[in-house]
Scaffold this motif. Structure first.
Motif, short mmCIF file in Angstrom:
data_model
loop_
_atom_site.label_atom_id
_atom_site.label_comp_id
_atom_site.label_asym_id
_atom_site.label_seq_id
_atom_site.Cartn_x
_atom_site.Cartn_y
_atom_site.Cartn_z
N ALA A 1 -9.59 6.59 6.01
CA ALA A 1 -9.91 5.26 5.50
C ALA A 1 -8.77 4.28 5.71
O ALA A 1 -7.60 4.65 5.57
N ASP A 2 -9.13 3.07 6.07
CA ASP A 2 -8.19 1.95 6.14
C ASP A 2 -7.01 2.23 7.07
O ASP A 2 -5.86 2.32 6.65
N CYS A 3 -7.30 2.33 8.36
CA CYS A 3 -6.27 2.64 9.37
C CYS A 3 -5.88 1.39 10.16
O CYS A 3 -6.69 0.50 10.37
N PRO B 1 -0.81 -5.37 2.71
CA PRO B 1 -2.19 -5.56 2.24
C PRO B 1 -2.87 -6.76 2.91
O PRO B 1 -4.08 -6.92 2.80
N LEU C 1 0.84 -1.20 0.00
CA LEU C 1 0.00 0.00 0.00
C LEU C 1 0.87 1.25 0.00
O LEU C 1 2.03 1.21 0.41
N ARG D 1 -3.81 4.07 5.50
CA ARG D 1 -3.49 3.45 4.22
C ARG D 1 -4.44 3.90 3.11
O ARG D 1 -4.19 3.65 1.95
N GLY D 2 -5.51 4.58 3.48
CA GLY D 2 -6.46 5.09 2.50
C GLY D 2 -6.42 6.61 2.48
O GLY D 2 -5.51 7.25 2.99
N LEU E 1 -5.90 -6.37 7.96
CA LEU E 1 -7.19 -5.69 7.87
C LEU E 1 -7.15 -4.35 8.60
O LEU E 1 -6.71 -4.29 9.75
N GLY E 2 -7.56 -3.29 7.95
CA GLY E 2 -7.63 -1.96 8.55
C GLY E 2 -9.07 -1.57 8.84
O GLY E 2 -10.01 -2.20 8.36
N ARG E 3 -9.26 -0.52 9.62
CA ARG E 3 -10.58 0.01 9.97
C ARG E 3 -10.63 1.48 9.60
O ARG E 3 -9.61 2.16 9.54
N THR E 4 -11.81 1.98 9.41
CA THR E 4 -12.01 3.40 9.14
C THR E 4 -12.14 4.14 10.46
O THR E 4 -12.84 3.70 11.37
#
Length: 131
Positions: free
Chosen positions: A90-92, A111, A3, A73-74, A114-117
């Protein structure tokens, strides 16, 4: 494919979401300070590292209520919808800033993890929510 490690954001989005002007330091970090209802939220963006530090302090006692670092990551976006006005990270992935090593940084941006918002709002009150 790894990422992107650099923060993806628009300055206007963060200015709207935090309603403040940042202070830049010599290391390239942008620091925001938001005071509201006896609380102070410190937000530091480390664009080159893809990291954001969040610290929530009770101003009367100077007690730290929350202190965390996330690898973002987002994209960071400002939203104004039926849920209110907030910044969406996004995608923390939570990381330990005290013992952060190259291996941990590689793992945070893997990648396979798993990340969370993370949602951050400063009005009507300061709130942080992982979805």
């Amino acid at each position: 494919m790894p990422l992107i490690r650099q923060l993806q954001w628009q300055e206007l989005d963060v200015l709207q979401g935090l309603e403040g002007v940042p202070v830049e330091d010599a290391n390239g970090g942008l620091h925001f300070r938001v005071r509201h209802e006896g609380l102070m939220l410190l937000v530091s963006l480390w664009s080159e590292l893809g990291m954001v530090d969040l610290t929530l302090v009770q101003t009367t006692t100077e007690a730290i209520l929350l202190d965390l670092t996330v690898a973002v990551r987002g994209r960071i976006r400002y939203n104004n919808d039926k849920r209110g006005q907030y910044l969406e990270f996004a995608d923390c992935v939570l990381v330990n800033r005290l013992t952060l090593s190259d291996e941990q940084l590689d793992a945070a941006f893997s990648p396979n993890l798993l990340g969370r918002t993370l949602l951050l709002s400063v009005k009507p009150h300061i709130s942080l929510l992982f979805e």
